[in-house]
Design a protein around this motif. Sequence first.
Motif, PDB file in Angstrom:
ATOM      1  N   PRO A   3       0.798  -1.230   0.000  1.00  0.00           N
ATOM      2  CA  PRO A   3       0.000   0.000   0.000  1.00  0.00           C
ATOM      3  C   PRO A   3       0.833   1.284   0.000  1.00  0.00           C
ATOM      4  N   ILE A  88     -12.151  -4.773 -10.292  1.00  0.00           N
ATOM      5  CA  ILE A  88     -11.187  -4.342  -9.281  1.00  0.00           C
ATOM      6  C   ILE A  88     -10.515  -5.604  -8.757  1.00  0.00           C
ATOM      7  N   GLN A  90      -7.693  -5.440  -6.617  1.00  0.00           N
ATOM      8  CA  GLN A  90      -7.319  -5.168  -5.225  1.00  0.00           C
ATOM      9  C   GLN A  90      -7.708  -3.736  -4.882  1.00  0.00           C
ATOM     10  N   SER A  91      -8.486  -3.543  -3.838  1.00  0.00           N
ATOM     11  CA  SER A  91      -8.782  -2.212  -3.319  1.00  0.00           C
ATOM     12  C   SER A  91      -7.741  -1.897  -2.259  1.00  0.00           C
ATOM     13  N   ILE A  92      -7.000  -0.818  -2.466  1.00  0.00           N
ATOM     14  CA  ILE A  92      -5.959  -0.439  -1.517  1.00  0.00           C
ATOM     15  C   ILE A  92      -6.505   0.599  -0.546  1.00  0.00           C
ATOM     16  N   THR A  93      -7.186   1.623  -1.082  1.00  0.00           N
ATOM     17  CA  THR A  93      -7.916   2.605  -0.276  1.00  0.00           C
ATOM     18  C   THR A  93      -9.207   2.900  -1.021  1.00  0.00           C
ATOM     19  N   ASP A  94      -9.998   3.850  -0.528  1.00  0.00           N
ATOM     20  CA  ASP A  94     -11.243   4.189  -1.237  1.00  0.00           C
ATOM     21  C   ASP A  94     -10.973   4.950  -2.530  1.00  0.00           C
ATOM     22  N   THR A  95      -9.746   5.437  -2.755  1.00  0.00           N
ATOM     23  CA  THR A  95      -9.413   6.152  -3.992  1.00  0.00           C
ATOM     24  C   THR A  95      -8.281   5.499  -4.779  1.00  0.00           C
ATOM     25  N   CYS A  97      -6.740   1.669  -6.293  1.00  0.00           N
ATOM     26  CA  CYS A  97      -6.986   0.248  -6.505  1.00  0.00           C
ATOM     27  C   CYS A  97      -6.138  -0.276  -7.655  1.00  0.00           C
ATOM     28  N   SER A  99      -6.757  -2.422 -10.990  1.00  0.00           N
ATOM     29  CA  SER A  99      -7.908  -2.820 -11.804  1.00  0.00           C
ATOM     30  C   SER A  99      -7.460  -3.610 -13.026  1.00  0.00           C
ATOM     31  N   LEU A 119      -2.676   0.326 -11.816  1.00  0.00           N
ATOM     32  CA  LEU A 119      -2.814   0.931 -10.509  1.00  0.00           C
ATOM     33  C   LEU A 119      -3.564   2.234 -10.766  1.00  0.00           C
TER      34      LEU A 119
END
Length: 165
Positions: A3, A88, A90-95, A97, A99, A119
């Motif tokens: 992250p 998606i 991997q979601s790393i944060t809400d903004t 990811c 894809s 990314l």
Amino acid sequence: MDPTLAAQTSEAVAEKVLRYRRDTAGWKICREGNGVSVSWRPSVEFPGNLYRGEGIVYGTPEEVWDCVKPAVGGLRVKWDENVTGFEIIQSITDTLCVSRTSTPSAAMKLISPRDFVDLVLVKRYEDGTISSNGNPPRPTWSHSSIPTSAVTSHRTWWTPSSPAA
């Protein structure tokens, strides 16, 4: 993907793309039509050219953003014939990811369908502008069940708050 590394990489790309957006020097128009112009200029980072498309879309920034934002089940798969799927990974944060975007074959099937793994950082600026900056993840990131057959360069969707933004 780590992250911290993902955040650093994506912020660096967002800053670079913002510099390109603000820099008006050296761009040459290569195509115009239907209210859209495409310009190019040589890159100082790699052997090749940078391309920039500009046009006015009538709608609020939120309405335009809904059409282009990187989202599962988003509208881009419905209107963009060059996108057949989006997910998606991997979601790393809400903004931020990782894809995967799938595209169909092209040029009478001479070009195979492609998968692009990016990314993606979604950024909102004080002037109301929204950007989605895509960058290939580092080679150290892998997901063995998802083969990729193409690599993307930095790409961005801008949704400005006004034509002057």
